[in-house]
Write a protein that holds these residues in place. Structure first.
Motif, PDB file in Angstrom:
ATOM      1  N   GLU A 225       9.577  -5.826  -6.960  1.00  0.00           N
ATOM      2  CA  GLU A 225       8.056  -5.787  -6.788  1.00  0.00           C
ATOM      3  C   GLU A 225       7.747  -4.651  -6.133  1.00  0.00           C
ATOM      4  OE1 GLU A 225       4.913  -8.806  -4.631  1.00  0.00           O
ATOM      5  OE2 GLU A 225       7.006  -9.383  -4.896  1.00  0.00           O
ATOM      6  N   LYS A 226       6.658  -3.828  -6.649  1.00  0.00           N
ATOM      7  CA  LYS A 226       6.177  -2.698  -5.916  1.00  0.00           C
ATOM      8  C   LYS A 226       5.448  -3.127  -4.813  1.00  0.00           C
ATOM      9  CE  LYS A 226       5.784   0.474  -9.938  1.00  0.00           C
ATOM     10  NZ  LYS A 226       4.754   1.411 -10.701  1.00  0.00           N
ATOM     11  N   THR A 227       5.815  -2.332  -3.709  1.00  0.00           N
ATOM     12  CA  THR A 227       5.154  -2.769  -2.543  1.00  0.00           C
ATOM     13  C   THR A 227       5.272  -1.221  -1.585  1.00  0.00           C
ATOM     14  OG1 THR A 227       5.413  -3.755  -0.505  1.00  0.00           O
ATOM     15  CG2 THR A 227       7.369  -3.362  -1.422  1.00  0.00           C
ATOM     16  N   THR A 228       5.030  -1.285  -0.225  1.00  0.00           N
ATOM     17  CA  THR A 228       4.834   0.094   0.565  1.00  0.00           C
ATOM     18  C   THR A 228       5.664  -0.299   1.937  1.00  0.00           C
ATOM     19  OG1 THR A 228       3.006  -0.772   1.768  1.00  0.00           O
ATOM     20  CG2 THR A 228       2.623   0.456  -0.315  1.00  0.00           C
ATOM     21  N   LEU A 229       6.324   0.930   2.200  1.00  0.00           N
ATOM     22  CA  LEU A 229       7.150   0.680   3.508  1.00  0.00           C
ATOM     23  C   LEU A 229       6.106   0.325   4.653  1.00  0.00           C
ATOM     24  CD1 LEU A 229       9.354   3.884   2.847  1.00  0.00           C
ATOM     25  CD2 LEU A 229      10.211   1.264   3.163  1.00  0.00           C
ATOM     26  N   SER A 230       5.160   0.893   4.724  1.00  0.00           N
ATOM     27  CA  SER A 230       4.234   0.585   5.980  1.00  0.00           C
ATOM     28  C   SER A 230       4.011  -0.925   5.916  1.00  0.00           C
ATOM     29  CB  SER A 230       3.145   1.320   5.923  1.00  0.00           C
ATOM     30  OG  SER A 230       2.269   1.024   4.731  1.00  0.00           O
ATOM     31  N   LYS A 231       3.748  -1.607   4.935  1.00  0.00           N
ATOM     32  CA  LYS A 231       3.556  -3.052   4.848  1.00  0.00           C
ATOM     33  C   LYS A 231       4.837  -3.792   5.222  1.00  0.00           C
ATOM     34  CE  LYS A 231       2.431  -6.860   1.574  1.00  0.00           C
ATOM     35  NZ  LYS A 231       2.049  -6.825  -0.046  1.00  0.00           N
ATOM     36  N   ASP A 232       5.935  -3.575   4.833  1.00  0.00           N
ATOM     37  CA  ASP A 232       7.229  -4.373   4.677  1.00  0.00           C
ATOM     38  C   ASP A 232       8.007  -4.186   6.084  1.00  0.00           C
ATOM     39  OD1 ASP A 232       6.480  -5.288   2.256  1.00  0.00           O
ATOM     40  OD2 ASP A 232       8.101  -3.972   1.121  1.00  0.00           O
TER      41      ASP A 232
ATOM     42  N   HIS B  88      10.328  -2.252  -4.550  1.00  0.00           N
ATOM     43  CA  HIS B  88      10.116  -1.048  -5.194  1.00  0.00           C
ATOM     44  C   HIS B  88       9.286  -0.163  -4.441  1.00  0.00           C
ATOM     45  CE1 HIS B  88       9.609   1.295  -9.158  1.00  0.00           C
ATOM     46  NE2 HIS B  88      10.104   1.935  -8.504  1.00  0.00           N
ATOM     47  N   TYR B  89       9.647   0.919  -3.797  1.00  0.00           N
ATOM     48  CA  TYR B  89       8.864   1.900  -3.069  1.00  0.00           C
ATOM     49  C   TYR B  89       8.665   2.871  -4.083  1.00  0.00           C
ATOM     50  CZ  TYR B  89      10.345  -1.289   0.409  1.00  0.00           C
ATOM     51  OH  TYR B  89      10.511  -2.069   1.376  1.00  0.00           O
ATOM     52  N   GLN B  90       7.578   3.780  -4.597  1.00  0.00           N
ATOM     53  CA  GLN B  90       7.391   4.479  -5.487  1.00  0.00           C
ATOM     54  C   GLN B  90       6.381   5.526  -4.650  1.00  0.00           C
ATOM     55  OE1 GLN B  90       6.355   3.670  -9.189  1.00  0.00           O
ATOM     56  NE2 GLN B  90       7.576   5.431 -10.402  1.00  0.00           N
ATOM     57  N   MET B  91       6.398   6.979  -4.726  1.00  0.00           N
ATOM     58  CA  MET B  91       5.487   7.828  -4.021  1.00  0.00           C
ATOM     59  C   MET B  91       4.968   7.317  -2.941  1.00  0.00           C
ATOM     60  SD  MET B  91       5.524  10.280  -6.660  1.00  0.00           S
ATOM     61  CE  MET B  91       4.131  11.102  -6.161  1.00  0.00           C
ATOM     62  N   ASP B  92       6.021   6.708  -1.999  1.00  0.00           N
ATOM     63  CA  ASP B  92       5.723   6.366  -0.600  1.00  0.00           C
ATOM     64  C   ASP B  92       6.050   7.501   0.237  1.00  0.00           C
ATOM     65  OD1 ASP B  92       4.462   4.498   1.099  1.00  0.00           O
ATOM     66  OD2 ASP B  92       6.058   2.909   0.744  1.00  0.00           O
ATOM     67  N   VAL B  93       5.318   7.342   1.390  1.00  0.00           N
ATOM     68  CA  VAL B  93       5.592   8.170   2.750  1.00  0.00           C
ATOM     69  C   VAL B  93       5.591   7.556   3.815  1.00  0.00           C
ATOM     70  CG1 VAL B  93       4.694  10.021   4.014  1.00  0.00           C
ATOM     71  CG2 VAL B  93       4.246  10.083   1.315  1.00  0.00           C
ATOM     72  N   LEU B  94       6.299   7.776   4.702  1.00  0.00           N
ATOM     73  CA  LEU B  94       6.486   7.107   5.996  1.00  0.00           C
ATOM     74  C   LEU B  94       6.807   8.190   7.209  1.00  0.00           C
ATOM     75  CD1 LEU B  94       7.067   4.353   7.242  1.00  0.00           C
ATOM     76  CD2 LEU B  94       9.476   4.568   7.360  1.00  0.00           C
TER      77      LEU B  94
ATOM     78  N   GLU C  66      11.608   5.440  -5.097  1.00  0.00           N
ATOM     79  CA  GLU C  66      11.732   6.664  -5.977  1.00  0.00           C
ATOM     80  C   GLU C  66      10.532   7.672  -5.271  1.00  0.00           C
ATOM     81  OE1 GLU C  66      12.028   5.840 -10.489  1.00  0.00           O
ATOM     82  OE2 GLU C  66      10.756   4.222  -9.577  1.00  0.00           O
ATOM     83  N   ASN C  67      10.948   8.641  -5.181  1.00  0.00           N
ATOM     84  CA  ASN C  67       9.999   9.781  -4.720  1.00  0.00           C
ATOM     85  C   ASN C  67       9.504   9.461  -3.311  1.00  0.00           C
ATOM     86  OD1 ASN C  67       9.667  12.060  -6.794  1.00  0.00           O
ATOM     87  ND2 ASN C  67       9.558  10.084  -7.942  1.00  0.00           N
ATOM     88  N   VAL C  68      10.329   9.055  -2.277  1.00  0.00           N
ATOM     89  CA  VAL C  68       9.864   8.452  -1.164  1.00  0.00           C
ATOM     90  C   VAL C  68      10.330   9.692  -0.208  1.00  0.00           C
ATOM     91  CG1 VAL C  68      10.267   6.917   0.916  1.00  0.00           C
ATOM     92  CG2 VAL C  68      10.231   6.125  -1.523  1.00  0.00           C
ATOM     93  N   ASN C  69       9.255   9.858   0.683  1.00  0.00           N
ATOM     94  CA  ASN C  69       9.279  11.150   1.785  1.00  0.00           C
ATOM     95  C   ASN C  69       9.347  10.459   3.043  1.00  0.00           C
ATOM     96  OD1 ASN C  69       8.862  13.242   3.272  1.00  0.00           O
ATOM     97  ND2 ASN C  69       7.758  14.322   1.813  1.00  0.00           N
ATOM     98  N   MET C  70      10.348  10.679   3.789  1.00  0.00           N
ATOM     99  CA  MET C  70      10.251  10.291   5.367  1.00  0.00           C
ATOM    100  C   MET C  70      10.308  11.420   6.213  1.00  0.00           C
ATOM    101  SD  MET C  70      12.617   6.822   5.219  1.00  0.00           S
ATOM    102  CE  MET C  70      12.640   5.372   3.943  1.00  0.00           C
ATOM    103  N   GLN C  71       9.565  11.309   7.118  1.00  0.00           N
ATOM    104  CA  GLN C  71       9.656  12.475   8.166  1.00  0.00           C
ATOM    105  C   GLN C  71       9.559  11.746   9.687  1.00  0.00           C
ATOM    106  OE1 GLN C  71       6.562  15.625   7.505  1.00  0.00           O
ATOM    107  NE2 GLN C  71       6.853  15.438   5.394  1.00  0.00           N
ATOM    108  N   ASP C  72      10.334  12.446  10.491  1.00  0.00           N
ATOM    109  CA  ASP C  72      10.328  11.878  11.954  1.00  0.00           C
ATOM    110  C   ASP C  72      10.649  10.469  11.933  1.00  0.00           C
ATOM    111  OD1 ASP C  72       9.619  14.377  13.157  1.00  0.00           O
ATOM    112  OD2 ASP C  72       7.687  14.174  12.589  1.00  0.00           O
ATOM    113  N   VAL C  73      11.617   9.899  10.988  1.00  0.00           N
ATOM    114  CA  VAL C  73      12.128   8.532  10.855  1.00  0.00           C
ATOM    115  C   VAL C  73      13.430   8.377  11.515  1.00  0.00           C
ATOM    116  CG1 VAL C  73      12.277   6.728   9.371  1.00  0.00           C
ATOM    117  CG2 VAL C  73      10.390   8.100   9.241  1.00  0.00           C
TER     118      VAL C  73
END
Length: 206
Positions: free
Chosen positions: A10-17, A27-33, A49-56
């Motif tokens: 199920e498509k969702t976002t990291l900030s939500k989960d 399923h995280y796609q084109m997500d940024v954290l 997929e195509n997830v970008n994490m910075q200072d995590v």
């Protein structure tokens, strides 16, 4: 080696989960954290997929049956965490810190792992394929069930990590930082011997 088991996603976002301790079938796609410190989170049957994490930073977390594809996790910290049946495919892991984590049936393929830190890793089964490990650190790590296929190990530091019976014949070993004890019993090609002669502390007469 078993592949990650992914069924319904199920498509969702990291900030939500990230408010949940256990995350399944995401399923995280084109997500940024950005700028997150996470502790004790469990991801199961997830696709990034195509997830970008910075200072995590993830610490004491669990990644089970997870695929990371085309992700950028440069300079983040994944400390003291469990990775079981996990694949990193074409990921940017520049300076990523995996210290004291456990890798069990993990594949890293076509990944940029320059300056990555694998210190005190607890490896059960790990495969590096076509990975760039330039100046990476692999220290105090059990490599018994680890394979390296066509990897760049230039200036990679492998200390207190025995390479006995590890096939390095397809890898670039230029200026590999290791010891005679650690390299003893490794499988190399004849042309690679010159890259390792510095370990013997001998001088070659011109």
């Amino acid at each position: 080696m078993q592949k990650p088991n992914l069924d319904y996603l199920e498509k969702t976002t990291l900030s939500k989960d990230l408010d949940h301790e256990e995350i399944n079938n995401a399923h995280y796609q084109m997500d940024v954290l950005f700028d997150q410190h996470c502790h004790g989170i469990e991801f199961k049957h997830c696709l990034f997929e195509n997830v970008n994490m910075q200072d995590v930073q993830f610490e004491d977390s669990y990644f089970i049956d997870v695929i990371f594809k085309d992700c950028d996790f440069s300079n983040i910290k994944l400390l003291s965490s469990l990775f079981r049946r996990v694949q990193f495919i074409n990921c940017k892991l520049l300076g990523t810190d995996f210290s004291e984590s456990l890798f069990d049936q993990v594949l890293l393929k076509d990944c940029l792992c320059r300056f990555a830190n694998f210190t005190f890793m607890k490896n059960k089964e790990v495969h590096f394929e076509h990975c760039d490990l330039y100046q990476a650190s692999i220290i105090e790590t059990n490599l018994k069930k680890t394979t390296f296929h066509e990897c760049n190990l230039q200036q990679c530091e492998i200390q207190h990590a025995s390479l006995y019976q590890i096939d390095l014949s397809s890898c670039d070993l230029t200026n590999l930082i290791t010891t005679v004890e650690d390299i003893q019993g490794a499988i190399i090609d004849s042309f690679q011997a010159a890259s390792l002669i510095h370990l013997l502390k001998v001088k070659i007469k011109q």
